[in-house]
Write an enzyme that holds these catalytic residues in place. Structure first.
Site, PDB file in Angstrom:
ATOM      1  N   CYS A  85     -16.710  22.557 -15.400  1.00  0.00           N
ATOM      2  CA  CYS A  85     -16.703  21.122 -16.033  1.00  0.00           C
ATOM      3  C   CYS A  85     -16.491  20.170 -14.880  1.00  0.00           C
ATOM      4  CB  CYS A  85     -15.987  20.952 -17.020  1.00  0.00           C
ATOM      5  SG  CYS A  85     -15.897  19.378 -17.653  1.00  0.00           S
TER       6      CYS A  85
ATOM      7  N   CYS B  21     -14.311  17.049 -15.958  1.00  0.00           N
ATOM      8  CA  CYS B  21     -12.827  17.744 -16.092  1.00  0.00           C
ATOM      9  C   CYS B  21     -12.363  17.678 -14.846  1.00  0.00           C
ATOM     10  CB  CYS B  21     -12.869  18.988 -16.783  1.00  0.00           C
ATOM     11  SG  CYS B  21     -13.902  19.017 -18.354  1.00  0.00           S
ATOM     12  N   ASP B  22     -12.929  18.479 -13.806  1.00  0.00           N
ATOM     13  CA  ASP B  22     -12.304  19.066 -12.459  1.00  0.00           C
ATOM     14  C   ASP B  22     -12.732  18.339 -11.233  1.00  0.00           C
ATOM     15  OD1 ASP B  22     -10.920  20.890 -14.474  1.00  0.00           O
ATOM     16  OD2 ASP B  22     -12.242  22.684 -13.914  1.00  0.00           O
TER      17      ASP B  22
HETATM   18  P1  FAD Z   1     -14.057  25.278 -28.734  1.00  0.00           P
HETATM   19  O1  FAD Z   1     -12.589  24.772 -27.741  1.00  0.00           O
HETATM   20  O2  FAD Z   1     -15.025  26.313 -27.944  1.00  0.00           O
HETATM   21  O3  FAD Z   1     -13.136  26.249 -29.834  1.00  0.00           O
HETATM   22  C1  FAD Z   1     -14.319  26.884 -30.783  1.00  0.00           C
HETATM   23  C2  FAD Z   1     -13.124  27.714 -31.672  1.00  0.00           C
HETATM   24  O4  FAD Z   1     -14.185  28.461 -32.526  1.00  0.00           O
HETATM   25  C3  FAD Z   1     -12.504  28.556 -31.035  1.00  0.00           C
HETATM   26  O5  FAD Z   1     -11.149  28.791 -32.135  1.00  0.00           O
HETATM   27  C4  FAD Z   1     -12.711  29.753 -31.093  1.00  0.00           C
HETATM   28  O6  FAD Z   1     -11.990  31.075 -31.561  1.00  0.00           O
HETATM   29  C5  FAD Z   1     -13.511  29.855 -32.604  1.00  0.00           C
HETATM   30  N1  FAD Z   1     -14.831  30.875 -32.540  1.00  0.00           N
HETATM   31  C6  FAD Z   1     -15.807  31.011 -31.744  1.00  0.00           C
HETATM   32  N2  FAD Z   1     -16.950  31.715 -32.420  1.00  0.00           N
HETATM   33  C7  FAD Z   1     -16.361  32.127 -33.446  1.00  0.00           C
HETATM   34  C8  FAD Z   1     -16.640  32.979 -34.498  1.00  0.00           C
HETATM   35  N3  FAD Z   1     -17.815  33.708 -34.545  1.00  0.00           N
HETATM   36  N4  FAD Z   1     -15.838  33.325 -35.609  1.00  0.00           N
HETATM   37  C9  FAD Z   1     -14.626  32.432 -35.820  1.00  0.00           C
HETATM   38  N5  FAD Z   1     -14.323  31.712 -34.778  1.00  0.00           N
HETATM   39  C10 FAD Z   1     -15.028  31.419 -33.537  1.00  0.00           C
HETATM   40  N6  FAD Z   1     -12.884  18.995 -21.778  1.00  0.00           N
HETATM   41  C11 FAD Z   1     -12.102  17.751 -21.440  1.00  0.00           C
HETATM   42  O7  FAD Z   1     -12.307  17.048 -22.150  1.00  0.00           O
HETATM   43  N7  FAD Z   1     -11.244  17.998 -20.475  1.00  0.00           N
HETATM   44  C12 FAD Z   1     -11.124  18.814 -19.627  1.00  0.00           C
HETATM   45  O8  FAD Z   1     -10.314  18.636 -18.630  1.00  0.00           O
HETATM   46  C13 FAD Z   1     -11.827  20.082 -19.646  1.00  0.00           C
HETATM   47  N8  FAD Z   1     -11.343  21.031 -19.048  1.00  0.00           N
HETATM   48  C14 FAD Z   1     -12.257  22.227 -19.413  1.00  0.00           C
HETATM   49  C15 FAD Z   1     -11.922  23.321 -18.617  1.00  0.00           C
HETATM   50  C16 FAD Z   1     -12.412  24.529 -18.866  1.00  0.00           C
HETATM   51  C17 FAD Z   1     -12.032  25.914 -18.072  1.00  0.00           C
HETATM   52  C18 FAD Z   1     -13.359  24.746 -19.974  1.00  0.00           C
HETATM   53  C19 FAD Z   1     -14.026  25.862 -20.390  1.00  0.00           C
HETATM   54  C20 FAD Z   1     -13.574  23.754 -20.778  1.00  0.00           C
HETATM   55  C21 FAD Z   1     -13.261  22.297 -20.427  1.00  0.00           C
HETATM   56  N9  FAD Z   1     -13.229  20.996 -21.390  1.00  0.00           N
HETATM   57  C22 FAD Z   1     -12.641  20.063 -21.020  1.00  0.00           C
HETATM   58  C23 FAD Z   1     -14.398  21.437 -22.419  1.00  0.00           C
HETATM   59  C24 FAD Z   1     -13.365  21.266 -23.735  1.00  0.00           C
HETATM   60  O9  FAD Z   1     -12.638  22.448 -23.607  1.00  0.00           O
HETATM   61  C25 FAD Z   1     -14.578  21.476 -24.747  1.00  0.00           C
HETATM   62  O10 FAD Z   1     -15.508  20.466 -24.852  1.00  0.00           O
HETATM   63  C26 FAD Z   1     -13.647  21.719 -26.222  1.00  0.00           C
HETATM   64  O11 FAD Z   1     -12.602  22.715 -26.345  1.00  0.00           O
HETATM   65  C27 FAD Z   1     -14.638  21.798 -27.521  1.00  0.00           C
HETATM   66  O12 FAD Z   1     -14.329  21.964 -28.750  1.00  0.00           O
HETATM   67  P2  FAD Z   1     -14.665  22.804 -29.896  1.00  0.00           P
HETATM   68  O13 FAD Z   1     -13.497  22.463 -30.884  1.00  0.00           O
HETATM   69  O14 FAD Z   1     -16.114  22.149 -30.122  1.00  0.00           O
HETATM   70  O15 FAD Z   1     -14.902  24.109 -29.396  1.00  0.00           O
END
Ligand code: FAD
Length: 307
Positions: free
Chosen positions: A130, A133-134
């Site tokens: 990202c 982020c990084d």
């Molecule tokens: P997610 O965080 O992906 O959560 C998804 C959830 O759904 C989880 O609980 C998972 O277990 C669950 N799930 C998935 N599939 C299923 C299923 N079939 N059944 C039941 N549960 C399921 N963003 C920033 O703003 N700042 C940062 O510094 C940053 N750094 C990052 C670094 C890394 C390495 C990564 C990978 C991402 C980073 N991001 C950062 C991006 C940020 O993490 C995401 O935008 C954010 O977490 C998205 O939130 P979300 O709730 O949509 O999904």
């Protein structure tokens, strides 16, 4: 049934659950793993009002905050299917099912890994996904971006303003990014673009990344680059495979289509965060979207006769 059943326990799901529960309605949250992608993140510097935090710490706070409300939290369960018959029914891989008068889908996404040696080993130690982020962690250093599609070229342009030098490596013989982006990247004197480059390994000194090796697919020669960081930009895959047999409208890459209230094409089904067509995938954005989807679901409930 729940009034609002949230699927996913990342920032979007946690925000949706809190917003729903604060309306005094029956709220459930089912997730494979609480915290989502945040659990895989080390330093977070763009969660506004918190200058620095770390993924596991933010995840623990998300969980604690959700637990302050009477939300039924079910973890270690994966959703396997979604259907609607007045109520929305969520099938789980375990064979059980849950139902809700409304549902908020917040299953997030995952970065497509390159699948070369060194990538897993040096993840968060120089291997990044990202740029928003990084990027700043590599200020003044040399980095590579792998992938010459729109996200790769956007990342290169973004990073070029922060780091010393960016090398873009594209496997194919041409870049797939929009011409306007390619032109912009080519005009920047600290970006080099190499096509026909198959990355074969990300190398490191045992603690952090120090470069990569790639094969020039035209000549077959193996080449090395010295780098402090490698940004892998070969696609973000939404965790929406379980919706394949539902009638929910999704785009070409499987992102759930939503409107400005988080409503999907299925009545009573809302969605938020990285699993949706939202253009920018970030923690603060996902949290806002989770709140929007829960409020959208609440608006739906107070107008609906399903009980
Ligand atoms: P997610 O965080 O992906 O959560 C998804 C959830 O759904 C989880 O609980 C998972 O277990 C669950 N799930 C998935 N599939 C299923 C299923 N079939 N059944 C039941 N549960 C399921 N963003 C920033 O703003 N700042 C940062 O510094 C940053 N750094 C990052 C670094 C890394 C390495 C990564 C990978 C991402 C980073 N991001 C950062 C991006 C940020 O993490 C995401 O935008 C954010 O977490 C998205 O939130 P979300 O709730 O949509 O999904």
């Amino acid at each position: 049934p729940y009034d609002v059943l949230v699927v996913g326990g990342g920032p979007a799901g946690a925000a949706a659950a809190i917003y729903a529960a604060r309306k005094g309605i029956r709220t459930g949250l089912v997730a494979e793993r609480f915290g989502g992608q945040v659990m895989d993140t080390v330093g977070i510097e763009n969660f506004i009002s918190v200058p620095y935090t770390e993924g596991p710490k933010l995840s623990a706070s998300l969980e604690q905050h959700v637990k302050e409300y009477g939300v039924d939290i079910i973890t270690d369960q994966r959703a396997a299917g979604l259907s609607r018959d007045g109520l929305v029914k969520l099938d789980l891989e375990s064979g059980a099912n849950l139902s809700g008068r409304s549902v908020v889908l917040a299953t997030g996404a995952r970065w497509r890994p390159l699948g070369v040696p060194g990538e897993e080993e040096y993840r968060t130690k120089g291997v990044a996904y990202c740029p928003h982020c990084d990027g700043p962690f590599f200020k003044g250093r040399d980095v590579a971006v792998i992938g010459g599609g729109n996200s790769g070229i956007e990342a290169a342009i973004d990073l070029a303003g922060i780091v010393k030098h960016v090398t873009v490596l594209e496997f194919a013989d041409t870049l797939r990014a929009d011409e306007v982006l390619v032109r912009k990247a080519r005009s920047m004197d600290n970006i080099d673009i190499i096509v026909n480059a198959q990355t074969t390994e990300i190398t490191g000194d045992g603690n952090k990344v120090n470069g990569l090796t790639y094969t020039d697919r035209e000549t077959g020669d193996s080449k090395q680059l010295e780098l402090a960081g490698v940004f892998v930009q070969i696609g973000l895959v939404p965790n929406t495979e379980f919706l394949e047999h539902s009638s929910l409208e999704m785009n070409r890459i499987g992102e759930i289509a939503i409107d400005e209230r988080g409503a999907t094409s299925m009545p009573g089904v809302y969605a938020a965060g990285d699993a949706t067509t939202v253009p920018y995938k970030q923690i603060v954005i996902s949290m806002g979207a989770g709140a929007t989807a829960a409020l959208g679901a609440f608006d739906y409930l107070i107008r609906s006769s399903v009980s």
